[in-house]
Motif scaffolding. Structure first.
Motif, PDB file in Angstrom:
ATOM      1  N   SER A 192       1.736  -6.131   2.833  1.00  0.00           N
ATOM      2  CA  SER A 192       2.859  -5.197   2.836  1.00  0.00           C
ATOM      3  C   SER A 192       2.603  -3.934   2.024  1.00  0.00           C
ATOM      4  O   SER A 192       3.409  -3.006   2.059  1.00  0.00           O
ATOM      5  N   ARG A 193       1.493  -3.893   1.313  1.00  0.00           N
ATOM      6  CA  ARG A 193       1.185  -2.707   0.519  1.00  0.00           C
ATOM      7  C   ARG A 193       0.357  -1.726   1.339  1.00  0.00           C
ATOM      8  O   ARG A 193      -0.277  -2.092   2.318  1.00  0.00           O
ATOM      9  N   SER A 194       0.364  -0.484   0.898  1.00  0.00           N
ATOM     10  CA  SER A 194      -0.329   0.562   1.657  1.00  0.00           C
ATOM     11  C   SER A 194      -1.510   1.099   0.870  1.00  0.00           C
ATOM     12  O   SER A 194      -1.715   0.763  -0.300  1.00  0.00           O
ATOM     13  N   SER A 199       2.229  -9.402  -3.212  1.00  0.00           N
ATOM     14  CA  SER A 199       3.626  -9.112  -2.894  1.00  0.00           C
ATOM     15  C   SER A 199       4.459 -10.384  -2.768  1.00  0.00           C
ATOM     16  O   SER A 199       5.681 -10.330  -2.626  1.00  0.00           O
ATOM     17  N   GLN A 243      -4.344  -0.653  -1.662  1.00  0.00           N
ATOM     18  CA  GLN A 243      -3.815  -1.976  -1.997  1.00  0.00           C
ATOM     19  C   GLN A 243      -3.501  -2.823  -0.763  1.00  0.00           C
ATOM     20  O   GLN A 243      -3.035  -3.956  -0.895  1.00  0.00           O
ATOM     21  N   HIS A 244      -3.784  -2.291   0.401  1.00  0.00           N
ATOM     22  CA  HIS A 244      -3.481  -3.029   1.638  1.00  0.00           C
ATOM     23  C   HIS A 244      -4.585  -4.037   1.929  1.00  0.00           C
ATOM     24  O   HIS A 244      -5.775  -3.712   1.900  1.00  0.00           O
ATOM     25  N   GLY A 269       2.780 -12.121  -7.010  1.00  0.00           N
ATOM     26  CA  GLY A 269       3.356 -11.030  -7.789  1.00  0.00           C
ATOM     27  C   GLY A 269       3.511 -11.397  -9.252  1.00  0.00           C
ATOM     28  O   GLY A 269       3.283 -10.570 -10.149  1.00  0.00           O
TER      29      GLY A 269
END
Length: 236
Positions: free
Chosen positions: A41-43, A15, A46-47, A20
């Protein structure tokens, strides 16, 4: 990038500006069957939070369930935040800030290696690369200052050397390196771009391609070293 068919790549810190851009470049190249981008910041799957080892282990399990993992890039780093920033003098040292910088810049990548290196193949070329910094070089340090950032990146460089030695026993074609991306126009460097030479402030997209080019040219004897965006070795 030339890789074996049916393989996958991982980008930690996907991110961020550089991470990125690396993720996007790898997807666009289409060399890998799968590209896994992880970030705090990903859920969902992918967290990944460098300060939470359980999330690192879960991310590794997810990546390991797919095509064999041939490339891992740790594109993370902490230079400043609301909690603190680079120290200009010894009197600026703060133990809580030092602990945070070490946690992100050295301990986090070490834990990523702990969980991701064992799931990489034991044969054939594999690359584990972590973004370091020229200011983490002890031999190249002539200005001083920035104590926490310099020291945490120096610690990362030592971990890279250690990991390279240990990984060579498991796979004699494994390459573990640190990469210095130069000054990239991201939130990390933005407050410190005033003295950057003309032509030396890179976009994330350019930095990503430069780093991937360096990775492409790495050979087994390069393992355990630090290289800049031009492929030149930086002394530890």
């Amino acid at each position: 990038m030339s890789r074996e068919a049916g393989s996958s790549a991982v980008v930690i810190g996907a991110s961020g500006g550089i991470g990125g851009a690396i993720e996007a470049a790898l997807i666009e190249e289409g060399t890998f069957e799968a590209v896994h981008g992880f970030a705090r910041s990903r859920s969902g799957v992918q967290h990944l939070d460098l300060l939470d080892e359980a999330s690192i282990a879960a991310a590794a399990a997810h990546a390991g369930a797919g095509p064999e993992l041939r490339l891992v890039i740790v594109a993370t780093g902490l230079l400043h935040s609301e909690a603190g920033g680079p120290e200009k003098a010894l009197g600026d040292l703060d133990p809580s800030w030092l602990a945070q910088v070490y946690a992100v810049n050295a301990i986090g990548p070490a834990l990523v290696a702990k969980h991701f290196l064992p799931i990489m193949p034991r044969t054939g070329r594999v690359v584990f690369a972590a973004l370091s910094a020229r200011v983490g070089s002890i031999g190249d340090n002539r200005l001083g200052g920035w104590h926490g950032y310099r020291a945490s990146k120096a610690a990362l460089n030592m971990l890279v050397r250690n990991l390279a030695i240990e990984e060579r026993r498991r796979n004699d074609r494994a390459i573990v390196v640190g990469l210095h991306p130069g000054t990239v126009d991201t939130a990390l460097s933005r407050p410190f771009q005033g003295n950057v030479q003309a032509g030396r402030l890179f976009t994330p997209e350019r930095a990503a391609l430069q780093l991937l080019d360096v990775i492409e040219e790495l050979k087994v004897p390069d393992s355990g070293k630090l290289f800049d965006f031009e492929g030149k070795e930086v002394p530890f």
